[in-house]
Design an enzyme around this catalytic site. Structure first.
Site, PDB file in Angstrom:
ATOM      1  N   LYS A  15       0.851  -1.200   0.000  1.00  0.00           N
ATOM      2  CA  LYS A  15       0.000   0.000   0.000  1.00  0.00           C
ATOM      3  C   LYS A  15       0.885   1.248   0.000  1.00  0.00           C
ATOM      4  CE  LYS A  15      -3.905   1.817   2.758  1.00  0.00           C
ATOM      5  NZ  LYS A  15      -4.733   1.574   3.958  1.00  0.00           N
ATOM      6  N   SER A  49      -9.664   1.532   3.001  1.00  0.00           N
ATOM      7  CA  SER A  49      -8.820   2.275   2.112  1.00  0.00           C
ATOM      8  C   SER A  49      -7.767   1.441   1.375  1.00  0.00           C
ATOM      9  CB  SER A  49      -8.110   3.386   2.901  1.00  0.00           C
ATOM     10  OG  SER A  49      -7.236   2.817   3.858  1.00  0.00           O
ATOM     11  N   SER A  78      -9.700  -0.808   7.225  1.00  0.00           N
ATOM     12  CA  SER A  78      -9.156  -0.698   5.858  1.00  0.00           C
ATOM     13  C   SER A  78      -8.394  -1.891   5.316  1.00  0.00           C
ATOM     14  CB  SER A  78      -8.249   0.527   5.767  1.00  0.00           C
ATOM     15  OG  SER A  78      -9.045   1.668   5.612  1.00  0.00           O
TER      16      SER A  78
HETATM   17  N1  GLN Z   1     -13.125   3.873   6.518  1.00  0.00           N
HETATM   18  C1  GLN Z   1     -12.529   4.312   7.727  1.00  0.00           C
HETATM   19  C2  GLN Z   1     -12.144   5.773   7.577  1.00  0.00           C
HETATM   20  O1  GLN Z   1     -12.484   6.316   6.592  1.00  0.00           O
HETATM   21  C3  GLN Z   1     -11.329   3.480   8.049  1.00  0.00           C
HETATM   22  C4  GLN Z   1     -10.167   3.760   7.184  1.00  0.00           C
HETATM   23  C5  GLN Z   1      -8.981   2.973   7.566  1.00  0.00           C
HETATM   24  O2  GLN Z   1      -9.078   1.935   8.214  1.00  0.00           O
HETATM   25  N2  GLN Z   1      -7.822   3.477   7.168  1.00  0.00           N
HETATM   26  O3  GLN Z   1     -11.503   6.353   8.398  1.00  0.00           O
END
Ligand code: GLN
Length: 479
Positions: free
Chosen positions: A73, A148, A172
């Protein structure tokens, strides 16, 4: 093929690291213009790494990941390789150092396939917040891969790498794994070093593997886990050979089903698949018990106070001076303002504003402090439940992959995507998502298994036992 399929083939020299890489890049050439999982493809570096891997194999100095093509990532620092966080503000940032996790992969002579797409600074659940492009779900190219870590999950599902690394602040790793039909493991907070992971919400962020099956997830965790003096929140707790935990039976296990999680609004096909999975686990001899996590209803609100507060502080460093992107201005303050106005996307700005507000004097006690108190209650819910059960099982996501654009204009709707994963980050516990079925539209459904702090072994053991009794993880998208 998986890491563990390839390992003996490489070690017996039935195949070379270069040949595997050739195959991966052929696949990328064939599908990447549709999937768009990557921000940067590191072909030259990968072939150089494959050469070093092959040398290691020839001189029998190989490790688990030697010669294995892995995608990372793009919020983890890779020395000398562009690291953008999918943000314009880092669009020319080349880190002068290596993150601990990618350093561990490097020590094993892995091959870096490329840096994968994400929601900008990992803020989102669909990759639609990426400053560059939206990735697509290999099972349905009109749908999001989740987020994400959507690029990493899509790359694994599409066969563009053997395995990938993601990060999970509120879901994410697990949510995109669920939406793409692959395995995603968020370790216990502190289990894996965050050194070199670009910080979003430091008290919640955790790095973990995204793989094709549970064995590979266990194998990768064994490589990346461990205390690191470069990360003050990394835990000085012994790790183990996680693959060794697999294959043990789960007959004496107690499985908790939290009643607050089986709420209205769960997609009907998701509910059916998860219920069938719970029955399957029961049929393997485990005892299923209803448990209660009474503060679940406050998890999303608590998370969005704490995560945005930490983010507003962490993102203060992007000022046009310390990192690449800069807009000019008539004086220093205007340069800062122009840089941040042009460099950040709208979701990142929304979070900086929310977080700054929650931390401001006069509001701090009402929001940030209160959220910290509720976080403690949420953690205690888990501690109490784990007095009665060994793992907790829930859906990973209330819905399967949704259409690109469907939630993009409604941030609150988007925030609900992580309703089942977020409380696990607040508690700091480990959780995995594994494939447990498909909807009528042939979209994957994920099952979440949550464990006690630092008990990844029981999580993996349960996941493996379920996986071995089903075939969902063997299906591949019809790309
Ligand atoms: N969807 C959650 C957010 O927008 C979690 C994102 C994540 O785990 N990086 O913060």
């Amino acid at each position: 093929m998986t890491i563990l399929d390839l390992r003996p083939l490489l070690d017996n020299r039935d195949i070379t690291a270069r040949e595997i890489l050739d195959d991966i890049y052929r696949r990328i050439d064939a599908v990447e213009d549709r999937v768009k999982a990557f921000i940067t493809i590191t072909k030259d570096e990968a072939y150089q790494m494959a050469k070093e891997a092959q040398d290691a194999i020839i001189s029998t100095r190989m490790s688990l990941l030697t010669g294995i093509p892995i995608a990372v990532k793009d919020n983890m620092c890779t020395k000398g390789i562009l690291t953008t966080c999918a943000s314009k503000i880092l669009n020319n940032f080349v880190p002068p150092y290596e993150s601990t996790v990618t350093g561990k992969l490097k020590n094993q002579q892995y091959c870096l396939v490329g840096k994968t797409n994400l929601d900008e600074f990992a803020m989102g659940s669909s990759t639609e917040n990426s400053g560059f492009h939206t990735s697509r779900n290999p099972w349905d190219l009109f749908c999001v891969p989740g987020g994400s870590s959507g690029g990493s999950a899509a790359a694994v599902a599409a066969g563009e790498c053997i395995a990938a690394i993601g990060s999970d602040t509120g879901g994410s790793i697990r949510q995109p794994a669920s939406l793409c039909g692959v395995v995603g493991l968020k370790p216990t907070y502190g289990r894996v070093s965050r050194y070199g992971l670009v910080a979003f919400a430091s008290s919640l962020d955790q790095i973990g593997p995204i793989t094709k099956n549970v064995s590979d997830a266990a194998a990768m965790l064994t490589v990346i886990a461990g205390h690191d003096h470069l990360d003050s929140t990394s835990a000085p707790v012994a790790t183990s050979d996680y693959a060794g935990a697999l294959g043990k039976d789960i007959k004496s296990l107690r499985i908790g089903i939290p009643k607050e999680f089986f709420i209205e609004g769960i997609d009907k096909d998701v509910r059916e698949a998860v219920n069938a999975a719970i029955r399957k686990i029961e049929s393997l001899g485990a005892t299923v018990i209803e448990v209660s996590l009474p503060h679940t209803a406050y998890a999303i609100a608590t998370y969005y106070i704490l995560a945005t507060s930490e983010a507003s502080s962490n993102l203060g460093r992007y000022d046009g001076v310390k990192y690449g992107y800069r807009e000019s201005g008539k004086d220093l303050i205007e340069m800062y303002m122009n840089t941040r106005a042009k460099g950040f996307g709208s979701e990142v700005k929304r979070r900086i504003m929310l977080g700054t507000y929650a931390l401001s004097s006069g509001y701090y006690d009402a929001y940030y402090k209160k959220a910290q108190q509720v976080r403690t209650l949420i953690r205690r819910d888990f501690d109490n439940a784990f007095k009665e059960v060994d793992v907790i099982v829930t859906p990973t996501s209330p819905t399967p992959a949704f259409k690109i654009g469907e939630k993009a204009t409604d941030p609150l709707q988007m925030y609900l995507s992580d309703i089942f994963t977020i409380s696990v980050n607040l508690a700091g516990a480990p959780g995995i998502s594994i494939p447990c079925g498909f909807t009528r539209d042939n979209l994957p459904v994920g099952l979440q298994i949550i464990g006690k702090h630092f008990d990844e072994e029981t999580v993996l053991k349960t996941a493996y036992a379920y996986e071995q009794s089903t075939e969902w993880h063997l299906r591949r998208p019809p790309l």
